[in-house]
Scaffold this motif. Structure first.
Motif, PDB file in Angstrom:
ATOM      1  N   ASN A 203       8.160   1.634 -13.730  1.00  0.00           N
ATOM      2  CA  ASN A 203       8.991   2.554 -14.525  1.00  0.00           C
ATOM      3  C   ASN A 203      10.438   2.531 -14.050  1.00  0.00           C
ATOM      4  N   GLN A 206      12.006  -0.673 -15.160  1.00  0.00           N
ATOM      5  CA  GLN A 206      12.222  -0.601 -16.594  1.00  0.00           C
ATOM      6  C   GLN A 206      13.368   0.340 -16.927  1.00  0.00           C
ATOM      7  N   SER A 207      13.459   1.463 -16.145  1.00  0.00           N
ATOM      8  CA  SER A 207      14.551   2.405 -16.376  1.00  0.00           C
ATOM      9  C   SER A 207      15.901   1.773 -16.075  1.00  0.00           C
ATOM     10  N   ARG A 208      15.951   1.000 -14.983  1.00  0.00           N
ATOM     11  CA  ARG A 208      17.198   0.311 -14.662  1.00  0.00           C
ATOM     12  C   ARG A 208      17.562  -0.703 -15.748  1.00  0.00           C
ATOM     13  N   ASP A 210      16.642  -0.595 -18.826  1.00  0.00           N
ATOM     14  CA  ASP A 210      17.015   0.151 -20.032  1.00  0.00           C
ATOM     15  C   ASP A 210      18.428   0.709 -19.901  1.00  0.00           C
ATOM     16  N   SER A 211      18.808   1.077 -18.662  1.00  0.00           N
ATOM     17  CA  SER A 211      20.168   1.591 -18.466  1.00  0.00           C
ATOM     18  C   SER A 211      21.201   0.501 -18.742  1.00  0.00           C
ATOM     19  N   VAL A 212      20.920  -0.709 -18.234  1.00  0.00           N
ATOM     20  CA  VAL A 212      21.815  -1.852 -18.506  1.00  0.00           C
ATOM     21  C   VAL A 212      21.856  -2.144 -19.996  1.00  0.00           C
ATOM     22  N   SER A 213      20.698  -2.138 -20.624  1.00  0.00           N
ATOM     23  CA  SER A 213      20.630  -2.394 -22.063  1.00  0.00           C
ATOM     24  C   SER A 213      21.356  -1.311 -22.851  1.00  0.00           C
ATOM     25  N   LEU A 214      21.271  -0.083 -22.328  1.00  0.00           N
ATOM     26  CA  LEU A 214      21.935   1.024 -23.013  1.00  0.00           C
ATOM     27  C   LEU A 214      23.460   0.846 -22.982  1.00  0.00           C
ATOM     28  N   ILE A 215      23.967   0.384 -21.842  1.00  0.00           N
ATOM     29  CA  ILE A 215      25.418   0.130 -21.747  1.00  0.00           C
ATOM     30  C   ILE A 215      25.823  -0.964 -22.718  1.00  0.00           C
ATOM     31  N   LYS A 216      25.046  -2.061 -22.732  1.00  0.00           N
ATOM     32  CA  LYS A 216      25.333  -3.150 -23.662  1.00  0.00           C
ATOM     33  C   LYS A 216      25.227  -2.676 -25.096  1.00  0.00           C
ATOM     34  N   ASN A 217      24.216  -1.840 -25.346  1.00  0.00           N
ATOM     35  CA  ASN A 217      24.019  -1.323 -26.696  1.00  0.00           C
ATOM     36  C   ASN A 217      25.204  -0.476 -27.117  1.00  0.00           C
TER      37      ASN A 217
END
Length: 242
Positions: A203, A206-208, A210-217
């Motif tokens: 988790n 995955q959270s890390r 997702d955090s990177v993906s969230l910034i890119k998003n």
């Protein structure tokens, strides 16, 4: 083998706990108070509660000599009403009809004193001098009873020891069953904890991610919004020219 050793240990504990007395099972002359008068009697102390010894005495006299002693309720520690039977034939004692009496006292919680006495009627009681034959016959009967009472006491101790062994074995089985349950439960919990630990690590990763993906998003979203606004502006300019 362990069960035999356990039984022997329990029996040893019972024998150690049993009251020790030089008078135990030793028939001796004495006196009792009956109908407000002192009467010659023969006495013996045996192991056991007075109520149990009294019941055993009644059963033993009935089976051994066909003498049915009746009455004799216990009044409390050290007190008892007399067991008695009147005008009966008792060849083991006399060729004549006799009255026979027994008093069971409780000098201690686990010791009973049996007094045996008798007579030809309410006025003539047996004693060592005037009715030696009958008196000595009572001694023999009481000695036989003492032997039977000793055997019964030892049998009762063995029975009690066997019950204690069974109780200890049952408790051992319960404790072992509970130990195995707790052991299995602990193993299961540890496995579950390890599973949760790995899941938490996954988790976290995955959270890390997702955090990177969230910034890119967010960056892509900003660019997409800017591009969308530019195209809207161009569309508006074209609409005005037309």
């Amino acid at each position: 083998m362990p069960k035999i050793y356990l039984l022997l240990l329990v029996l040893l504990g019972l024998f150690i706990a049993a009251p020790a007395s030089a008078q135990l099972y030793d028939v001796r002359p004495g006196e009792v108070n009956y109908n407000k008068r002192s009467r010659s009697a023969l006495k013996v102390q045996v192991d056991g509660k007075a109520s149990d010894v009294r019941d055993f005495l009644q059963d033993w006299m009935k089976s051994s000599y066909n003498i049915r002693l009746k009455g004799g309720g216990l009044l409390g520690l050290g007190k008892s009403e007399a067991l008695e039977v009147r005008q009966i034939p008792a060849n083991a004692i006399s060729s004549k009809l006799i009255n026979l009496y027994a008093i069971v006292l409780a000098p201690a919680d686990s010791v009973a004193e049996v007094s045996l006495f008798g007579g030809f009627d309410d006025n003539t009681f047996f004693d060592a001098s005037s009715t030696a034959t009958e008196y000595n016959s009572l001694r023999t009967i009481l000695q036989n009873f003492a032997s039977a009472a000793r055997l019964k006491a030892h049998r009762d101790w063995v029975t009690e020891a066997e019950k204690k062994v069974k109780a200890v074995e049952k408790e051992k089985e319960r404790l072992e069953k509970n130990r195995l349950f707790l052991q299995n439960n602990t193993t299961s919990n540890l496995a579950r904890i390890e599973e949760l630990r790995k899941k938490n690590e996954q988790n976290l990763l995955q959270s890390r991610a997702d955090s990177v993906s969230l910034i890119k998003n967010a960056q892509v979203l900003d660019q997409s919004r800017l591009r969308l606004q530019q195209r809207r502006d161009r569309l508006s300019a074209l609409d005005r020219k037309n």
